[in-house]
Design a protein around this motif. Structure first.
Motif, mmCIF file in Angstrom:
data_model
loop_
_atom_site.group_PDB
_atom_site.id
_atom_site.type_symbol
_atom_site.label_atom_id
_atom_site.label_comp_id
_atom_site.label_asym_id
_atom_site.label_seq_id
_atom_site.Cartn_x
_atom_site.Cartn_y
_atom_site.Cartn_z
ATOM 1 N N GLU A 207 1.110 -1.520 0.052
ATOM 2 C CA GLU A 207 -0.459 0.065 -0.124
ATOM 3 C C GLU A 207 0.589 1.176 -0.321
ATOM 4 O OE1 GLU A 207 0.083 -2.304 2.381
ATOM 5 O OE2 GLU A 207 -2.019 -2.978 1.608
ATOM 6 N N PRO A 208 0.933 1.967 -0.972
ATOM 7 C CA PRO A 208 1.250 3.447 -1.119
ATOM 8 C C PRO A 208 1.168 4.023 0.302
ATOM 9 C CG PRO A 208 -0.793 3.997 -2.532
ATOM 10 C CD PRO A 208 -0.364 1.975 -2.064
ATOM 11 N N GLU A 209 2.518 5.355 0.896
ATOM 12 C CA GLU A 209 2.120 5.620 1.636
ATOM 13 C C GLU A 209 1.430 7.055 2.006
ATOM 14 O OE1 GLU A 209 5.510 7.269 3.590
ATOM 15 O OE2 GLU A 209 7.768 5.908 3.541
ATOM 16 N N PRO A 210 0.372 7.218 2.715
ATOM 17 C CA PRO A 210 -0.876 7.891 2.425
ATOM 18 C C PRO A 210 0.014 9.797 2.338
ATOM 19 C CG PRO A 210 -0.773 7.408 4.192
ATOM 20 C CD PRO A 210 -0.063 6.508 4.369
ATOM 21 N N PHE A 211 -0.727 10.577 1.330
ATOM 22 C CA PHE A 211 0.079 11.487 0.996
ATOM 23 C C PHE A 211 -1.112 12.718 2.019
ATOM 24 C CE2 PHE A 211 2.506 9.081 -1.438
ATOM 25 C CZ PHE A 211 4.523 9.548 -1.178
ATOM 26 N N PRO A 212 -0.861 13.585 2.711
ATOM 27 C CA PRO A 212 -2.038 14.708 2.751
ATOM 28 C C PRO A 212 -2.468 15.287 1.429
ATOM 29 C CG PRO A 212 0.071 15.822 3.293
ATOM 30 C CD PRO A 212 0.377 14.337 3.156
ATOM 31 N N HIS A 213 -3.586 15.884 1.525
ATOM 32 C CA HIS A 213 -4.225 16.536 0.505
ATOM 33 C C HIS A 213 -4.389 17.812 1.176
ATOM 34 C CE1 HIS A 213 -3.197 13.311 -2.894
ATOM 35 N NE2 HIS A 213 -3.788 12.704 -1.912
ATOM 36 N N HIS A 214 -4.684 19.068 0.348
ATOM 37 C CA HIS A 214 -4.635 19.680 1.064
ATOM 38 C C HIS A 214 -5.571 20.964 0.232
ATOM 39 C CE1 HIS A 214 -2.943 18.838 4.932
ATOM 40 N NE2 HIS A 214 -1.740 19.013 4.682
ATOM 41 N N GLY A 215 -6.882 20.233 -0.498
ATOM 42 C CA GLY A 215 -7.487 21.400 -1.384
ATOM 43 C C GLY A 215 -6.448 22.342 -2.788
ATOM 44 N N ALA A 216 -6.868 23.178 -2.414
ATOM 45 C CA ALA A 216 -6.011 24.010 -4.118
ATOM 46 C C ALA A 216 -4.974 24.360 -4.119
ATOM 47 C CB ALA A 216 -7.124 25.207 -4.207
ATOM 48 N N ALA A 217 -4.220 24.660 -2.646
ATOM 49 C CA ALA A 217 -2.968 24.950 -2.184
ATOM 50 C C ALA A 217 -1.765 23.520 -2.892
ATOM 51 C CB ALA A 217 -2.833 25.335 -1.032
ATOM 52 N N TYR A 218 -2.490 22.326 -1.938
ATOM 53 C CA TYR A 218 -1.446 21.254 -2.543
ATOM 54 C C TYR A 218 -2.185 20.575 -3.958
ATOM 55 C CZ TYR A 218 -0.851 16.467 -2.499
ATOM 56 O OH TYR A 218 -0.276 15.070 -3.194
ATOM 57 N N VAL A 219 -2.682 21.277 -4.406
ATOM 58 C CA VAL A 219 -2.621 20.764 -5.985
ATOM 59 C C VAL A 219 -1.700 21.771 -7.356
ATOM 60 C CG1 VAL A 219 -4.009 21.212 -8.436
ATOM 61 C CG2 VAL A 219 -5.218 19.835 -6.227
ATOM 62 N N ARG A 220 -1.635 23.440 -6.661
ATOM 63 C CA ARG A 220 -1.270 23.904 -7.260
ATOM 64 C C ARG A 220 0.831 22.915 -6.990
ATOM 65 N NH1 ARG A 220 -4.676 27.683 -5.171
ATOM 66 N NH2 ARG A 220 -3.497 28.165 -4.113
ATOM 67 N N ARG A 221 0.481 23.467 -5.904
ATOM 68 C CA ARG A 221 2.448 22.721 -5.563
ATOM 69 C C ARG A 221 2.560 21.563 -6.056
ATOM 70 N NH1 ARG A 221 0.148 24.156 0.071
ATOM 71 N NH2 ARG A 221 -0.212 21.492 0.413
ATOM 72 N N GLN A 222 1.145 20.107 -6.644
ATOM 73 C CA GLN A 222 1.711 19.144 -6.955
ATOM 74 C C GLN A 222 1.943 19.094 -8.275
ATOM 75 O OE1 GLN A 222 2.618 16.164 -5.219
ATOM 76 N NE2 GLN A 222 0.953 15.136 -6.185
ATOM 77 N N ILE A 223 1.291 20.224 -9.286
ATOM 78 C CA ILE A 223 1.296 20.895 -10.576
ATOM 79 C C ILE A 223 2.467 20.894 -10.802
ATOM 80 C CG2 ILE A 223 0.900 22.260 -12.282
ATOM 81 C CD1 ILE A 223 -2.321 21.563 -11.573
ATOM 82 N N ALA A 224 3.319 22.210 -9.723
ATOM 83 C CA ALA A 224 4.508 23.192 -10.055
ATOM 84 C C ALA A 224 5.493 22.639 -9.600
ATOM 85 C CB ALA A 224 4.669 23.922 -8.847
ATOM 86 N N ALA A 225 5.592 21.691 -8.443
ATOM 87 C CA ALA A 225 6.841 20.356 -8.484
ATOM 88 C C ALA A 225 6.748 19.831 -9.321
ATOM 89 C CB ALA A 225 6.735 19.668 -7.323
ATOM 90 N N SER A 226 6.150 19.414 -9.988
ATOM 91 C CA SER A 226 6.408 18.507 -11.389
ATOM 92 C C SER A 226 6.792 19.480 -12.182
ATOM 93 C CB SER A 226 5.704 18.061 -11.692
ATOM 94 O OG SER A 226 4.954 16.698 -10.540
ATOM 95 N N TRP A 227 6.401 20.626 -12.770
ATOM 96 C CA TRP A 227 6.452 20.954 -14.252
ATOM 97 C C TRP A 227 7.556 21.532 -13.265
ATOM 98 C CZ3 TRP A 227 5.519 22.181 -19.062
ATOM 99 C CH2 TRP A 227 6.284 23.045 -19.491
ATOM 100 N N ARG A 228 8.763 21.773 -12.392
ATOM 101 C CA ARG A 228 9.832 22.516 -12.079
ATOM 102 C C ARG A 228 11.121 20.967 -12.675
ATOM 103 N NH1 ARG A 228 7.753 24.554 -7.974
ATOM 104 N NH2 ARG A 228 8.283 23.445 -5.751
ATOM 105 N N GLU A 229 10.414 20.319 -12.423
ATOM 106 C CA GLU A 229 11.249 18.796 -13.288
ATOM 107 C C GLU A 229 11.552 19.090 -14.776
ATOM 108 O OE1 GLU A 229 13.075 16.910 -11.468
ATOM 109 O OE2 GLU A 229 12.884 17.654 -9.345
ATOM 110 N N PRO A 230 12.929 19.302 -14.304
ATOM 111 C CA PRO A 230 13.600 19.302 -15.970
ATOM 112 C C PRO A 230 13.039 18.328 -16.657
ATOM 113 C CG PRO A 230 15.369 20.308 -14.757
ATOM 114 C CD PRO A 230 14.043 19.285 -13.762
ATOM 115 N N GLY A 231 13.091 16.593 -16.302
ATOM 116 C CA GLY A 231 13.022 15.519 -16.685
ATOM 117 C C GLY A 231 11.109 15.339 -17.190
#
Length: 435
Positions: A207-231
């Motif tokens: 089972e994957p470790e649970p990751f906290p989700h905190h609404g729109a702010a969390y979503v923005r962080r997920q997208i931004a963190a993925s996009w920052r990766e050059p890969g």
């Protein structure tokens, strides 16, 4: 203590074991994607029939595929976030319901407007399948199997395309529009039942470790963190640049080009479209094996595919009526576009931690479909503007290839440097410390 071998290729800590159960469960997920691709590409063999049925010109005909891909591309990041948060089974279930409803709606649509709405619904459901299947593979198979798992998923998709060109095309001219599309929708019901009964998000004990989700702010962080990766960005541009020529050809414009511009019969044109699919399946196996053994081969394979596609595409367009051998070569080369686009995920996947895999895959998968949507629209507009001059219309492909290549070359060193940094950090963290 590390679970790596001295060669650094053994299973990572927490890696799922794979095995027969994994193949069975993943196979059910892949069957959902297989059916989604049948529905997605069914318009490719029905383009001329759709134009007659709804009394539309080239631009309006291209709107079917453009809207479908617009919805698909726009859904990629939301779907990636949903997969990260809800898991594979829930997202796939919703996807099957939507794309089956869309296929049924298309079968019974009495008007152009209702048919458009049905394709949009189909595109929405289709958007939920591939990212979910990639996530399912990462949960059931060891990380070292990632390249092969992705290529086999793409292979299943091309098998769905093969069904469209061989089965639906014949049904369409045998039993008619409504019966062909409504009958194919039964496949959606079948995979829905299989999935509800047997699909699981992950094996027991993994089972994957649970990751906290905190609404729109969390979503923005997920997208931004993925996009920052050059890969992630490199993966998106690889997908953008490699996938779309074959997608445009198979999804809508290949059959009209071969029949109207090249003077072939529908049967011969259908055989050439089938050749693209067969080539894709063979090349997918080869590319998967190469990348699994030689990780550094990813970018040369992608760039080589783009260069070869542009060369053969240009050679075809320089002639009023291309010889059959050149059309065969074109279709064989176009078959490499799909497997090459899968390489994009091999750049994005290692660049992101498990909790961002869905989001990163969504960003990557968006690339090729944005390129396909743009080209489909450009070809339709140019055909209407030039009196069906396919030479001019199909030249739009070179513009998007040039844009994509520029971005790939710009990002490749940055992504490689970041990947080396992660590898060094990983080795430091997994060094065995004696008790």
């Amino acid at each position: 203590m590390s679970t790596r071998s001295s060669a650094g290729t053994a299973s990572l800590p927490g890696d799922p074991p794979g095995g027969r159960r994994a193949i069975t469960v993943w196979g059910i997920g892949v069957s959902v994607y297989f059916v989604a691709v049948i529905f997605r590409t069914s318009l490719g063999v029905a383009g001329l029939d759709a134009a007659d049925r709804f009394h539309v010109n080239a631009s309006a005909l291209s709107t079917f595929s453009i809207l479908q891909l617009l919805v698909y591309a726009g859904m990629q990041i939301p779907v990636g976030l949903l997969v990260d948060r809800l898991g594979t089974k829930k997202v796939l279930t919703l996807g099957v319901v939507l794309f089956t409803a869309g296929q049924l709606g298309f079968a019974f649509s009495p008007s152009y407007g209702m048919a458009l709405a049905s394709r949009a619904l189909l595109g929405c459901g289709d958007a939920m399948t591939f990212i979910s299947v990639l996530r399912l593979g990462s949960r059931w198979f060891p990380a070292r199997r990632g390249p092969m798992v992705a290529q086999f998923a793409g292979l299943a998709g091309m098998a769905g395309n093969l069904v469209s060109t061989l089965v639906i095309a014949r049904l369409l001219h045998g039993v008619g529009w409504t019966a062909a599309f409504a009958g194919s929708a039964v496949a959606g019901v079948v995979v829905l039942v299989l999935m509800l009964l047997f699909l699981k998000d992950h094996p027991e004990g993994h089972e994957p470790e649970p990751f906290p989700h905190h609404g729109a702010a969390y979503v923005r962080r997920q997208i931004a963190a993925s996009w920052r990766e050059p890969g992630t960005r490199l993966g998106m541009w690889v997908h953008f640049t490699t996938q779309f020529p074959a997608m445009v050809f198979l999804l809508l414009w290949g059959l009209p080009f071969l029949v109207e511009a090249q003077g072939l019969t529908r049967a011969t044109a259908g055989d050439l479209l089938t050749l693209i699919v067969l080539s894709n399946m063979l090349v997918g196996l080869v590319y998967g094996q190469i990348v699994a053994r030689h990780h550094a081969a990813r970018l040369p394979l992608a760039l080589g595919t783009v260069g070869t596609t542009a060369t053969v595409w240009a050679a075809t367009l320089t002639q009023d009526r291309a010889p059959m051998w050149l059309l065969v070569v074109l279709c064989v080369v176009l078959g490499a576009c799909g497997p090459a686009s899968m390489l994009g995920f091999d750049f994005a996947r290692p660049a992101n931690p498990p909790e961002r895999q869905g989001t990163a895959s969504g960003i990557t998968n968006m690339g090729g479909f944005v390129a396909s949507m743009t080209t489909l629209f450009a070809v339709g507009v140019l055909l209407d503007a030039t009196g069906d001059d396919y030479r001019i219309a199909f030249s739009a492909v070179f513009v998007l290839q040039a844009l994509g290549l520029t971005q790939i070359l710009r990002l490749r060193r940055r992504a490689a440097r970041r990947e080396r940094e992660r590898l060094v950090a990983s080795r430091v963290e997994t060094v065995h410390v004696p008790a």
